[in-house]
Design a protein around this motif. Structure first.
Motif, PDB file in Angstrom:
ATOM      1  N   ILE A  24       5.855   1.674 -13.021  1.00 20.26           N
ATOM      2  CA  ILE A  24       4.694   0.849 -13.381  1.00 20.26           C
ATOM      3  C   ILE A  24       4.659  -0.409 -12.508  1.00 20.26           C
ATOM      4  O   ILE A  24       3.618  -0.812 -11.999  1.00 20.26           O
ATOM      5  CB  ILE A  24       4.735   0.474 -14.880  1.00 20.26           C
ATOM      6  N   ARG A  25       5.847  -1.011 -12.298  1.00 20.86           N
ATOM      7  CA  ARG A  25       5.901  -2.212 -11.447  1.00 20.86           C
ATOM      8  C   ARG A  25       5.425  -1.893 -10.028  1.00 20.86           C
ATOM      9  O   ARG A  25       4.717  -2.666  -9.399  1.00 20.86           O
ATOM     10  CB  ARG A  25       7.341  -2.737 -11.381  1.00 20.86           C
ATOM     11  N   GLU A  26       5.830  -0.734  -9.570  1.00 20.46           N
ATOM     12  CA  GLU A  26       5.450  -0.310  -8.224  1.00 20.46           C
ATOM     13  C   GLU A  26       3.932  -0.179  -8.135  1.00 20.46           C
ATOM     14  O   GLU A  26       3.303  -0.607  -7.169  1.00 20.46           O
ATOM     15  CB  GLU A  26       6.132   1.023  -7.910  1.00 20.46           C
ATOM     16  N   LEU A  27       3.378   0.425  -9.198  1.00 20.19           N
ATOM     17  CA  LEU A  27       1.934   0.613  -9.244  1.00 20.19           C
ATOM     18  C   LEU A  27       1.207  -0.725  -9.237  1.00 20.19           C
ATOM     19  O   LEU A  27       0.179  -0.899  -8.588  1.00 20.19           O
ATOM     20  CB  LEU A  27       1.602   1.393 -10.506  1.00 20.19           C
ATOM     21  N   ARG A  28       1.761  -1.679  -9.952  1.00 15.38           N
ATOM     22  CA  ARG A  28       1.201  -3.033  -9.943  1.00 15.38           C
ATOM     23  C   ARG A  28       1.172  -3.574  -8.513  1.00 15.38           C
ATOM     24  O   ARG A  28       0.157  -4.097  -8.053  1.00 15.38           O
ATOM     25  CB  ARG A  28       2.100  -3.971 -10.747  1.00 15.38           C
ATOM     26  N   ASN A  29       2.322  -3.452  -7.859  1.00 17.22           N
ATOM     27  CA  ASN A  29       2.427  -3.977  -6.499  1.00 17.22           C
ATOM     28  C   ASN A  29       1.406  -3.349  -5.575  1.00 17.22           C
ATOM     29  O   ASN A  29       0.751  -4.041  -4.790  1.00 17.22           O
ATOM     30  CB  ASN A  29       3.817  -3.683  -5.945  1.00 17.22           C
ATOM     31  N   GLN A  30       1.276  -2.034  -5.696  1.00 13.01           N
ATOM     32  CA  GLN A  30       0.371  -1.329  -4.794  1.00 13.01           C
ATOM     33  C   GLN A  30      -1.082  -1.665  -5.051  1.00 13.01           C
ATOM     34  O   GLN A  30      -1.912  -1.542  -4.166  1.00 13.01           O
ATOM     35  CB  GLN A  30       0.574   0.184  -4.939  1.00 13.01           C
ATOM     36  N   ASN A  31      -1.378  -2.055  -6.270  1.00  8.65           N
ATOM     37  CA  ASN A  31      -2.771  -2.322  -6.605  1.00  8.65           C
ATOM     38  C   ASN A  31      -3.079  -3.799  -6.782  1.00  8.65           C
ATOM     39  O   ASN A  31      -4.053  -4.170  -7.413  1.00  8.65           O
ATOM     40  CB  ASN A  31      -3.157  -1.539  -7.862  1.00  8.65           C
ATOM     41  N   GLN A  70     -10.550  -1.386 -12.370  1.00  8.13           N
ATOM     42  CA  GLN A  70     -11.114  -1.503 -11.024  1.00  8.13           C
ATOM     43  C   GLN A  70     -11.499  -0.107 -10.546  1.00  8.13           C
ATOM     44  O   GLN A  70     -11.048   0.900 -11.081  1.00  8.13           O
ATOM     45  CB  GLN A  70     -10.104  -2.134 -10.073  1.00  8.13           C
ATOM     46  N   VAL A  71     -12.325  -0.092  -9.522  1.00  5.96           N
ATOM     47  CA  VAL A  71     -12.779   1.195  -9.000  1.00  5.96           C
ATOM     48  C   VAL A  71     -11.628   1.846  -8.256  1.00  5.96           C
ATOM     49  O   VAL A  71     -10.907   1.192  -7.505  1.00  5.96           O
ATOM     50  CB  VAL A  71     -13.976   0.995  -8.043  1.00  5.96           C
ATOM     51  N   ILE A  72     -11.459   3.132  -8.512  1.00  2.00           N
ATOM     52  CA  ILE A  72     -10.347   3.812  -7.879  1.00  2.00           C
ATOM     53  C   ILE A  72     -10.815   4.517  -6.614  1.00  2.00           C
ATOM     54  O   ILE A  72     -11.833   5.202  -6.591  1.00  2.00           O
ATOM     55  CB  ILE A  72      -9.708   4.808  -8.867  1.00  2.00           C
ATOM     56  N   ASP A  73     -10.066   4.293  -5.558  1.00  2.00           N
ATOM     57  CA  ASP A  73     -10.380   4.917  -4.267  1.00  2.00           C
ATOM     58  C   ASP A  73      -9.945   6.376  -4.337  1.00  2.00           C
ATOM     59  O   ASP A  73      -8.771   6.692  -4.167  1.00  2.00           O
ATOM     60  CB  ASP A  73      -9.649   4.164  -3.162  1.00  2.00           C
ATOM     61  N   VAL A  74     -10.913   7.251  -4.609  1.00  2.00           N
ATOM     62  CA  VAL A  74     -10.601   8.654  -4.871  1.00  2.00           C
ATOM     63  C   VAL A  74      -9.926   9.324  -3.679  1.00  2.00           C
ATOM     64  O   VAL A  74      -8.940  10.034  -3.823  1.00  2.00           O
ATOM     65  CB  VAL A  74     -11.876   9.419  -5.276  1.00  2.00           C
ATOM     66  N   ALA A  75     -10.463   9.053  -2.508  1.00  2.14           N
ATOM     67  CA  ALA A  75      -9.918   9.711  -1.316  1.00  2.14           C
ATOM     68  C   ALA A  75      -8.451   9.346  -1.106  1.00  2.14           C
ATOM     69  O   ALA A  75      -7.601  10.207  -0.866  1.00  2.14           O
ATOM     70  CB  ALA A  75     -10.746   9.321  -0.089  1.00  2.14           C
ATOM     71  N   ALA A  76      -8.185   8.041  -1.242  1.00  2.00           N
ATOM     72  CA  ALA A  76      -6.804   7.592  -1.036  1.00  2.00           C
ATOM     73  C   ALA A  76      -5.879   8.176  -2.092  1.00  2.00           C
ATOM     74  O   ALA A  76      -4.761   8.592  -1.803  1.00  2.00           O
ATOM     75  CB  ALA A  76      -6.746   6.064  -1.068  1.00  2.00           C
ATOM     76  N   GLU A  77      -6.375   8.203  -3.319  1.00  2.00           N
ATOM     77  CA  GLU A  77      -5.568   8.724  -4.407  1.00  2.00           C
ATOM     78  C   GLU A  77      -5.272  10.202  -4.199  1.00  2.00           C
ATOM     79  O   GLU A  77      -4.142  10.666  -4.412  1.00  2.00           O
ATOM     80  CB  GLU A  77      -6.319   8.500  -5.731  1.00  2.00           C
ATOM     81  N   ARG A  78      -6.323  10.931  -3.753  1.00  3.99           N
ATOM     82  CA  ARG A  78      -6.146  12.363  -3.494  1.00  3.99           C
ATOM     83  C   ARG A  78      -5.076  12.586  -2.420  1.00  3.99           C
ATOM     84  O   ARG A  78      -4.192  13.427  -2.553  1.00  3.99           O
ATOM     85  CB  ARG A  78      -7.486  12.967  -3.059  1.00  3.99           C
ATOM     86  N   GLU A  79      -5.183  11.794  -1.379  1.00  5.30           N
ATOM     87  CA  GLU A  79      -4.229  11.942  -0.274  1.00  5.30           C
ATOM     88  C   GLU A  79      -2.798  11.713  -0.748  1.00  5.30           C
ATOM     89  O   GLU A  79      -1.878  12.450  -0.419  1.00  5.30           O
ATOM     90  CB  GLU A  79      -4.579  10.934   0.821  1.00  5.30           C
TER      91      GLU A  79
END
Length: 890
Positions: free
Chosen positions: A750-757, A823-832
């Motif tokens: 979860i912390r990592e996810l925070r950092n990335q976003n 926030q809006v999720i960048d679908v393409a990036a997430e898919r990749e």
RNA sequence: GGGUGCUUAGCUCAGUUGGUUCAGAGCAGCUGCCUUACAAGCAGCGGGUCAGCGGUUCGAAUCCGUUAGCGCCCACCA
């Protein structure tokens, strides 16, 4: 200005060292407990603390403190070595500077008096410095190799060896130090490659034409030549054997002889034979019955025997320089070749050692060798690391007699007497005894002359090699010769010896020999070899190179605990240490961290009464249980590492346990929120953990642990960290540890996810976990959900049955989590990202599949391994399914 | 010349009995944080064909052979 958030070691260290010493913790007397004894490798009495000492003594201190915490009766004997050659040089220097005296101006007795004066005034600084390091030495037992009792032991042993026929006086080729004017043992000579020249010199035939060209590095010794030797098989010189040639410049006739020793290939294949100045030539000379002409005086100057007047009185090196001109003038210098060769230099003075024929005292090593070799090879004396056994073995195999006489005054004077009627060096009778009186009795008996008096006897002028006293160290410091039934019986053999591998021959091997020879027993059970402390360029730290940091400055800058940790953290047994101040900085930072965790965190918390705070206690219970189990696990690792002398590993176990597990995880887990109190139960448990951890760390960092121990709780008099019982290892609950690891993994992700976003560390988040049997099981653990919520700063953590919109997912273990993002999720990036992860899982599973489809693996590998692989594959497949689901829902 | 050891991330090194936890640690580096004990700090991240080649094995950083480079100890090559 002093920062209140920083630990300042200076006063703390002084305070606690005095406290320990005043409490008598350092002193040991025999009792019914198991003994644990160490004798310090005695530093030179002239010495000051350097890096090597710090490493070495830190290790001893750790072992002593650990053994004490384990309930043993520990005794660490400190002391110093009289270091005859080094100290005599210092005293001579001091006499010249302070008293305007030269050694030759005063008598032997006066000199000894001054030497003792010097020792009282300047000697043993290092013992005071060891206190700064925290060394828990038994100062009441401080020993010195020239103490009266010790001195007597050395004499006793000399007489014993003589009576047993293991000691003799004889004429031998020895290593002579022309600066210190004394003989040296082989071990005191250091060889290094140096540039020199190979002089090709023509020796003309005495009758007839031509001559023979020899090659030598030492043209100044040609006046001591007694022959020219060639190999009997060398066709070039066959005709010349038996003829006479002339030594250049003095035209003395010497024979050409044939000897197999000569190497046809080397140089010109012809070799000048100079028995007085070369050990090989000496042997050749013996074989051929040649004369010995000694042309170099004790001080390295050419003497009257050298028949070439212009060089008499010149130092051998000056003479060598001038020889070039003389040889050229005589037209006999054929050529000069540059040549690199090994030159032996005195370990103490650096002077080039002269091989010299001399009358000295020797110990017959062959007779002492056997039990000592066996003890080490059979591991009755264990070496750490083991590999040093080979080095020891090969040295012992090639052992030659040990020259133990030294032409000095500072040391134990050899207890041998001669008749004054016999001239020095030509004595036919020698009387070896503990005292002049006893020697006189012997003399009367042996000569049959009952009228002899003390005035008819003359004592040997030489003293003993320093190592001939320090080899008795483990016996003599416990008074093992004069009172073998006392302390000696209790403390000997000592438990472990800690020393640098560079003195394995000087000291370790000889102590083992002395132990068996004089006590019939090993002097220690284990030997821990420390590495050498080197600088970043891998050079050994030394005074002459000036690459060694000042030990005292380091202690002041980083604190003793910091320096100790720094030295230890990267210094396995036998391995050299590439020193870098950065290491000490680590240690200092660690101290500071401990300091802050105690004073800033734990001790700053408000504590609620139990009744008021049941709820909090329940939430914290999991963390407390986890810490208990984790501590037990770490204690198990520590125990093993201590047993194997893997002290660096033990230090690192503690470092990462304390910093990561205890501070970064546990303290954060139970830390009350701002302005809130902590429940009493958890608080007490935390104080208990912290205290026990201080005890566990105490051997490595004695000062700060003692200090924090006292801050954590009111302690009664005598309830000190140093004298606690070491916390016991034990069985630990693997499932519980695994469960908490799962929680930590979720938190980290979860912390990592925070950092990335780009989310703030403390922005509350909503998280869902997909509902499954495994997630239900995991979160059934009481307190686990609360732990994750607190550590990951969640607003909520709920089960969910489908995909969660507006979220990002991750997989931990075999569970899937959704973090809701506003926030809006960048679908393409997430898919990749997901596809990349899927690819990885696919490869992972494929690898295992290959293994499992291999019949030989399934048949050959242990069932547990196969089972584990199956589980891995199942988990992998589950993870793949979850990722695929996420991809679909995108 | 004889012995002996080493080569794993940019640096210093662990890796014990061949097997989940094995490719790790510290330092350095990168990203974001002066957050409520600690910036001497906190949260996270990226680095490696385990010197090369060959072999043994279901399976090798780990065992064997070999090559290369480095180190150490011992030994009298003038």
């Amino acid at each position: 200005m002093e920062n209140p958030n920083r630990y300042s070691p200076a006063e703390t260290e002084k305070k606690w060292y005095a406290h320990w010493e005043n409490s008598g913790y350092f002193h040991s007397e025999p009792d019914e407990r198991e003994a644990f004894s160490i004798v310090i490798p005695p530093p030179n009495v002239t010495g000051v603390l350097h890096m090597g000492h710090m490493l070495n003594n830190t290790i001893q201190d750790i072992l002593i403190r650990k053994a004490k915490l384990d309930g043993k009766n520990t005794c660490w004997v400190p002391g110093t070595d009289h270091a005859s050659i080094a100290t005599e040089a210092k005293v001579v220097q001091w006499l010249r500077a302070e008293k305007k005296l030269r050694k030759s101006d005063i008598s032997r007795e006066e000199f000894m008096e001054y030497a003792y004066q010097w020792k009282e005034k300047y000697g043993g600084i290092i013992l005071k410095q060891l206190r700064m390091l925290g060394a828990a030495c038994d100062w009441e037992r401080t020993a010195f190799t020239m103490d009266k009792g010790y001195h007597d032991d050395v004499i006793t042993v000399f007489v014993q060896l003589f009576e047993r026929g293991k000691l003799y006086r004889g004429q031998r080729m020895v290593n002579w130090d022309p600066e210190a004017l004394t003989v040296l043992s082989n071990e005191e000579v250091l060889h290094s490659e140096e540039k020199s020249f190979l002089y090709h010199i023509n020796y003309r035939l005495a009758d007839g034409e031509g001559g023979i060209v020899i090659a030598t590095q030492r043209p100044e010794t040609i006046f001591a030549d007694v022959a020219v030797a060639v190999n009997p098989k060398d066709p070039r010189y066959k005709k010349l054997v038996g003829k006479k040639v002339l030594i250049p410049l003095i035209n003395k006739e010497i024979p050409v002889i044939a000897d197999n020793y000569v190497d046809i290939e080397f140089g010109t294949g012809a070799l000048k034979i100079t028995p007085a100045h070369d050990p090989n030539d000496y042997e050749v000379g013996q074989r051929h019955g040649l004369e010995i002409i000694d042309t170099i005086a004790d001080d390295g100057k050419l003497n009257e025997n050298c028949a070439f007047q212009p060089l008499v009185g010149l130092d051998r090196f000056e003479a060598r320089k001038q020889m070039k001109g003389f040889l050229e003038a005589a037209e006999v210098l054929v050529k000069m070749e540059e040549y690199t060769t090994k030159i032996g230099r005195s370990e103490r003075t650096g002077a080039v050692v002269e091989p010299k024929l001399s009358l000295q005292w020797f110990v017959k090593m062959a007779e002492l060798r056997e039990p000592s070799v066996r003890a080490v090879m059979k591991k009755e004396v264990r070496f750490y690391p083991d590999s040093f056994r080979n080095m020891y073995r090969s040295w012992m195999d090639g052992l030659r007699d040990w020259c133990i006489s030294r032409q000095l005054w500072w040391g134990q004077r050899i207890p041998a007497w001669y008749l004054k009627t016999e001239s020095a060096g030509k004595e036919t009778q020698v009387f070896v005894a503990k005292s002049a009186e006893e020697a006189l009795e012997k003399a009367k008996n042996l000569t049959g002359n009952k009228n002899l008096t003390l005035d008819d006897l003359r004592q040997e002028e030489d003293v003993l090699d320093t190592w001939a006293s320090s080899w008795l160290w483990p016996i003599s410091v416990f008074n093992g010769f004069q009172d073998p039934e006392g302390a000696f019986k209790y403390y000997y053999p000592t438990s472990v010896l800690v020393t640098g591998w560079d003195i394995i021959f000087f000291w370790v091997a000889r102590m083992i020999m002395a132990g068996y020879e004089f006590k019939g027993e090993k002097p220690f059970s284990k030997v821990y070899f420390t590495g050498m402390v080197r600088d970043k360029l891998r050079r050994k730290m030394s005074k002459s190179l000036g690459n060694s940091p000042d030990a005292i400055e380091l202690l002041e800058k980083f604190g003793a605990d910091g320096v100790r940790y720094g030295l230890l953290s990267s210094s396995p047994a036998g391995g050299d240490l590439m020193f870098d101040e950065k290491l000490c900085e680590n240690g200092r930072n660690f101290c500071n961290k401990i300091w802050n965790a105690a004073n800033g965190a734990v001790l700053g918390w408000q504590v609620a009464k139990t009744a008021e705070n049941e709820e909090v206690a329940r939430k914290n219970a999991l963390a407390v249980k986890w810490m208990q189990q984790r501590f037990k696990q770490v204690l198990g690792e520590l125990d093993k590492n201590f047993k194997d002398f893997r002290l660096s590993d033990a230090a690192q176990n503690l470092y990462s346990f304390i910093w990561d597990d205890f501070f970064s995880w546990y303290i954060e887990m139970v830390k009350p929120s701002f302005g809130q109190p902590i429940d009493k139960k958890t608080y007490d448990a935390t104080i208990r953990f912290f205290s026990e951890i201080m005890v566990a760390l105490h051997p490595f960092m004695p000062f700060i642990t003692e200090d924090v121990w006292h801050k954590l709780s009111e302690r009664k008099t005598g309830d000190d960290c140093m004298v606690q019982q070491y916390p016991k290892k034990g069985k630990f609950d693997k499932n519980l540890l695994a469960t908490v690891e799962s929680a930590k993994d979720i938190i980290v992700k979860i912390r990592e996810l925070r950092n990335q976003n780009q989310l703030k560390p403390k922005e509350p988040l909503q998280v869902f976990v997909s509902n499954s049997a495994s997630s239900q099981a995991l979160f059934a653990t009481p307190g686990l959900k609360e732990m994750v919520e607190k550590m990951a700063f969640l607003e909520s953590l709920e089960f969910a049955d489908g995909e969660i919109p507006n979220s990002k997912s991750f997989v931990s273990g075999t569970e899937k989590y959704f973090v809701v993002l506003n926030q809006v999720i960048d679908v393409a990036a997430e898919r990749e990202k997901l596809e990349k992860e899927l690819e990885y899982q696919r490869g992972f599973v494929a690898g295992i599949e290959r293994k499992l489809s291999n019949e030989k693996f399934v048949a050959g590998a242990p069932a547990a391994v196969v089972e584990a692989e199956r589980k891995k594959m199942a988990d992998g497949l589950a993870r793949m399914a979850m990722i695929e689901e996420s991809l679909r829902s995108l």
